[in-house]
Design an enzyme around this catalytic site. Structure first.
Site, PDB file in Angstrom:
ATOM      1  N   TRP A   1       0.839  -1.214   0.000  1.00 15.51           N
ATOM      2  CA  TRP A   1       0.000   0.000   0.000  1.00 15.51           C
ATOM      3  C   TRP A   1       0.867   1.255   0.000  1.00 15.51           C
ATOM      4  CZ3 TRP A   1       0.070   3.612   4.008  1.00 15.51           C
ATOM      5  CH2 TRP A   1       0.669   3.206   5.200  1.00 15.51           C
TER       6      TRP A   1
ATOM      7  N   GLU B   1      -4.514   6.472  -4.061  1.00 11.59           N
ATOM      8  CA  GLU B   1      -4.625   7.677  -3.224  1.00 11.59           C
ATOM      9  C   GLU B   1      -3.917   8.903  -3.820  1.00 11.59           C
ATOM     10  OE1 GLU B   1      -4.518   7.097   1.113  1.00 11.59           O
ATOM     11  OE2 GLU B   1      -3.940   5.013   0.768  1.00 11.59           O
TER      12      GLU B   1
ATOM     13  N   ASP C   1      -3.893  10.228   6.671  1.00 11.78           N
ATOM     14  CA  ASP C   1      -3.868   8.846   7.152  1.00 11.78           C
ATOM     15  C   ASP C   1      -5.248   8.243   6.948  1.00 11.78           C
ATOM     16  OD1 ASP C   1      -2.038   7.169   9.335  1.00 11.78           O
ATOM     17  OD2 ASP C   1      -4.174   6.718   9.463  1.00 11.78           O
TER      18      ASP C   1
ATOM     19  N   HIS D   1       6.538   5.858  15.164  1.00 11.72           N
ATOM     20  CA  HIS D   1       6.231   4.733  16.048  1.00 11.72           C
ATOM     21  C   HIS D   1       7.422   3.779  16.123  1.00 11.72           C
ATOM     22  CE1 HIS D   1       1.547   4.740  15.718  1.00 11.72           C
ATOM     23  NE2 HIS D   1       1.976   5.399  16.783  1.00 11.72           N
ATOM     24  N   TYR D   2       7.666   3.268  17.321  1.00 12.64           N
ATOM     25  CA  TYR D   2       8.563   2.132  17.440  1.00 12.64           C
ATOM     26  C   TYR D   2       7.949   1.187  18.467  1.00 12.64           C
ATOM     27  CZ  TYR D   2      12.591  -0.816  17.288  1.00 12.64           C
ATOM     28  OH  TYR D   2      13.405  -1.892  17.080  1.00 12.64           O
TER      29      TYR D   2
ATOM     30  N   TYR E   1       4.259  -1.058   9.927  1.00 10.40           N
ATOM     31  CA  TYR E   1       4.736  -1.144   8.541  1.00 10.40           C
ATOM     32  C   TYR E   1       6.173  -0.628   8.488  1.00 10.40           C
ATOM     33  CZ  TYR E   1      -0.254  -1.617   8.029  1.00 10.40           C
ATOM     34  OH  TYR E   1      -1.548  -2.039   8.180  1.00 10.40           O
TER      35      TYR E   1
ATOM     36  N   HIS F   1       8.455   0.693   6.615  1.00  4.81           N
ATOM     37  CA  HIS F   1       8.938   1.637   5.607  1.00  4.81           C
ATOM     38  C   HIS F   1       8.785   2.979   6.311  1.00  4.81           C
ATOM     39  CE1 HIS F   1       9.224   3.422   1.441  1.00  4.81           C
ATOM     40  NE2 HIS F   1       8.813   4.446   2.171  1.00  4.81           N
TER      41      HIS F   1
ATOM     42  N   HIS G   1       7.948   6.220   8.002  1.00  9.92           N
ATOM     43  CA  HIS G   1       6.877   7.209   7.860  1.00  9.92           C
ATOM     44  C   HIS G   1       6.736   7.969   9.174  1.00  9.92           C
ATOM     45  CE1 HIS G   1       5.089   3.419   9.276  1.00  9.92           C
ATOM     46  NE2 HIS G   1       4.326   4.189  10.025  1.00  9.92           N
TER      47      HIS G   1
ATOM     48  N   HIS H   1       4.120  10.353  11.630  1.00  5.25           N
ATOM     49  CA  HIS H   1       2.713  10.669  11.922  1.00  5.25           C
ATOM     50  C   HIS H   1       2.592  12.152  12.280  1.00  5.25           C
ATOM     51  CE1 HIS H   1       1.674   6.283  12.583  1.00  5.25           C
ATOM     52  NE2 HIS H   1       2.986   6.271  12.660  1.00  5.25           N
TER      53      HIS H   1
HETATM   54  N1  GTA Z   1      -3.423   6.746   3.774  1.00  5.66           N
HETATM   55  O1  GTA Z   1      -3.733   2.265   2.939  1.00  5.66           O
HETATM   56  C1  GTA Z   1      -3.459   3.161   3.739  1.00  5.66           C
HETATM   57  C2  GTA Z   1      -2.988   2.929   5.063  1.00  5.66           C
HETATM   58  N2  GTA Z   1      -2.726   1.799   5.786  1.00  5.66           N
HETATM   59  C3  GTA Z   1      -2.868   0.432   5.362  1.00  5.66           C
HETATM   60  C4  GTA Z   1      -2.279   2.169   7.018  1.00  5.66           C
HETATM   61  N3  GTA Z   1      -2.251   3.501   7.078  1.00  5.66           N
HETATM   62  C5  GTA Z   1      -2.680   4.007   5.896  1.00  5.66           C
HETATM   63  N4  GTA Z   1      -2.820   5.281   5.484  1.00  5.66           N
HETATM   64  C6  GTA Z   1      -3.264   5.503   4.221  1.00  5.66           C
HETATM   65  N5  GTA Z   1      -3.565   4.487   3.371  1.00  5.66           N
HETATM   66  O2  GTA Z   1      -1.405   5.504  11.064  1.00  5.66           O
HETATM   67  C7  GTA Z   1      -1.802   4.304   8.194  1.00  5.66           C
HETATM   68  C8  GTA Z   1      -2.256   3.776   9.545  1.00  5.66           C
HETATM   69  C9  GTA Z   1      -1.154   4.255  10.486  1.00  5.66           C
HETATM   70  C10 GTA Z   1       0.053   4.365   9.586  1.00  5.66           C
HETATM   71  C11 GTA Z   1       1.031   3.268   9.865  1.00  5.66           C
HETATM   72  O3  GTA Z   1      -0.402   4.230   8.252  1.00  5.66           O
HETATM   73  O4  GTA Z   1      -3.519   4.280   9.904  1.00  5.66           O
HETATM   74  P1  GTA Z   1       2.401   2.379  11.896  1.00  5.66           P
HETATM   75  O5  GTA Z   1       3.250   1.571  10.954  1.00  5.66           O
HETATM   76  O6  GTA Z   1       3.109   3.069  12.987  1.00  5.66           O
HETATM   77  O7  GTA Z   1       1.315   1.371  12.362  1.00  5.66           O
HETATM   78  O8  GTA Z   1       1.610   3.493  11.109  1.00  5.66           O
HETATM   79  P2  GTA Z   1       0.150   1.453  13.449  1.00  5.66           P
HETATM   80  O9  GTA Z   1       0.062   2.785  14.058  1.00  5.66           O
HETATM   81  O10 GTA Z   1       0.203   0.261  14.328  1.00  5.66           O
HETATM   82  O11 GTA Z   1      -1.075   1.169  12.574  1.00  5.66           O
HETATM   83  P3  GTA Z   1      -2.541   1.431  12.902  1.00  5.66           P
HETATM   84  O12 GTA Z   1      -3.249   0.699  11.840  1.00  5.66           O
HETATM   85  O13 GTA Z   1      -2.758   2.873  13.028  1.00  5.66           O
HETATM   86  O14 GTA Z   1      -2.863   0.721  14.326  1.00  5.66           O
HETATM   87  C12 GTA Z   1      -2.736   1.364  15.575  1.00  5.66           C
HETATM   88  C13 GTA Z   1      -4.007   1.246  16.360  1.00  5.66           C
HETATM   89  O15 GTA Z   1      -4.927   2.203  15.847  1.00  5.66           O
HETATM   90  C14 GTA Z   1      -4.732  -0.080  16.213  1.00  5.66           C
HETATM   91  O16 GTA Z   1      -4.279  -1.062  17.103  1.00  5.66           O
HETATM   92  C15 GTA Z   1      -6.131   0.339  16.507  1.00  5.66           C
HETATM   93  O17 GTA Z   1      -6.309   0.438  17.897  1.00  5.66           O
HETATM   94  C16 GTA Z   1      -6.243   1.715  15.946  1.00  5.66           C
HETATM   95  N6  GTA Z   1      -6.850   1.760  14.609  1.00  5.66           N
HETATM   96  C17 GTA Z   1      -6.301   1.310  13.472  1.00  5.66           C
HETATM   97  N7  GTA Z   1      -7.102   1.531  12.425  1.00  5.66           N
HETATM   98  C18 GTA Z   1      -8.197   2.141  12.903  1.00  5.66           C
HETATM   99  C19 GTA Z   1      -9.369   2.625  12.298  1.00  5.66           C
HETATM  100  N8  GTA Z   1      -9.571   2.524  10.965  1.00  5.66           N
HETATM  101  N9  GTA Z   1     -10.283   3.188  13.078  1.00  5.66           N
HETATM  102  C20 GTA Z   1     -10.074   3.326  14.402  1.00  5.66           C
HETATM  103  N10 GTA Z   1      -8.963   2.894  15.040  1.00  5.66           N
HETATM  104  C21 GTA Z   1      -8.040   2.305  14.315  1.00  5.66           C
END
Ligand code: GTA
Length: 326
Positions: free
Chosen positions: A164, A174, A194, A257-258, A262, A264, A266, A268
């Site tokens: 992605w 996107e 995000d 984040h650590y 993902y 790669h 990035h 926040h």
């Molecule tokens: N624009 O396709 C994408 C995409 N994906 C697959 C992930 N991200 C994307 N953004 C775009 N398009 O902030 C975003 C994620 C995240 C960032 C990756 O990339 O939203 P990270 O590698 O540090 O991973 O950041 P992280 O933070 O663990 O990922 P994520 O998914 O945010 O999970 C953290 C917690 O957030 C989860 O455990 C959950 O509690 C909560 N969460 C996740 N998704 C959602 C949601 N859709 N709604 C509400 N809460 C959520």
């Protein structure tokens, strides 16, 4: 000029296809940007509720769509001030109770003011299902040596696909959501909303800056060589958000984040008012601190012990336990 944050507000994804398409990206009509698309969820069969938070008004569900595993996240979105007049004028009210000066009602607003933000991950892997399942957490203190002997082999063998991310960098997905891009291959990045932010209100503003370089997995890989990249993200990211959304740098929480999900690099960018998931001290590292640490010690993130939490069912935790490290 300043960007309108509510531009997609009236567009919906209405069911159009009689036959339910498979949920995979290859055979799902692209619904990017709020246009009409088939209701891929009409055949969603619930297997289990992974997490249910009344406080966050969010529910994480595991199920199947035409035999494919899926995770669906439903989230009630914040109230918007600019909708208040319409809410008061156009809604139906049902009285629940009245007592002296106190009364409670159930208010039924017009459908377009009652949308549920819906995130679909399909096909979902077991790792996705685990990620959203409520779990007990454990603190790990990872030394530089632990990283090399335990963490790195683990993340190289099993981490989420970053397809992605490449789709965003290559403008295959996107592209119309990109807020700012610096195309420099060394110090450049793409800044976009995000997927946790529906862009309907600034209260929960959330953007990510994704670097063009493909060889930086996480904080652990950063050295003073990356300072120009990090300073560039900090400066141009904040300037773009000020320009597009009118939000000044002093209202932004900018961090890495650590461990990330993902691998790669990035960054926040979240509104300071918003308690974003993962912005706590056990996971978020402020970009300004990262820059200053690298200015003080070029190898800071190779050497220092970094503390973070792991879920009870995380195989990385198992590896730390096997290594006698927690
Ligand atoms: N624009 O396709 C994408 C995409 N994906 C697959 C992930 N991200 C994307 N953004 C775009 N398009 O902030 C975003 C994620 C995240 C960032 C990756 O990339 O939203 P990270 O590698 O540090 O991973 O950041 P992280 O933070 O663990 O990922 P994520 O998914 O945010 O999970 C953290 C917690 O957030 C989860 O455990 C959950 O509690 C909560 N969460 C996740 N998704 C959602 C949601 N859709 N709604 C509400 N809460 C959520």
């Amino acid at each position: 000029g300043k960007r309108e944050v509510c531009e997609d507000a009236d567009e919906t994804c209405k069911p159009t296809a009689a036959k339910l398409p498979k949920c995979g990206a290859d055979n799902q009509p692209d619904c990017d940007g709020g246009g009409e698309c088939a209701n891929v969820l009409s055949g969603f069969e619930v297997k289990s509720v992974l997490r249910d938070s009344a406080r966050d008004k969010t529910i994480f569900i595991h199920g199947t769509v035409e035999d494919q595993e899926a995770v669906v996240i439903l989230e009630k979105t914040p109230m918007r001030q600019d909708n208040l007049a319409e809410i008061f004028q156009e809604s139906r009210l049902k009285l629940q109770m009245k007592n002296d000066i106190y009364s409670t009602y159930q208010l039924q607003p017009p459908a377009h003011l009652n949308e549920i933000k819906t995130t679909v991950i399909c096909p979902a892997t077991q790792k996705h299902v685990k990620k959203y399942l409520s779990q007990e957490m454990f603190l790990v203190e990872e030394t530089g040596e632990d990283y090399l002997s335990t963490t790195l082999p683990y993340i190289e063998s099993q981490s989420f696909s970053v397809q992605w991310v490449y789709n965003i960098l290559e403008k295959k997905a996107e592209a119309d959501r990109i807020v700012f891009e610096d195309p420099d291959p060394d110090t450049g990045f793409v800044l976009l909303p995000d997927f946790k932010w529906d862009q309907k209100q600034l209260y929960d503003l959330y953007l990510i800056a994704i670097v063009h370089r493909r060889n930086i997995k996480s904080l652990r890989d950063l050295t003073s060589d990356h300072l120009p990249l990090l300073r560039n993200i900090s400066k141009k990211g904040k300037e773009s958000i000020q320009k597009q959304y009118g939000m000044p740098a002093c209202k932004l929480r900018v961090y890495l984040h650590y461990q990330p999900s993902y691998y790669h690099l990035h960054v926040h960018f979240t509104s300071l008012n918003y308690d974003a998931p993962g912005c706590g001290v056990e996971r978020a590292h402020l970009l300004t601190d990262v820059i200053m640490n690298l200015e003080a010690d070029p190898q800071y993130y190779q050497n220092r012990t970094i503390t973070y939490t792991l879920r009870a069912d995380d195989n990385l935790l198992l590896r730390f336990r096997e290594a006698g490290r927690c």
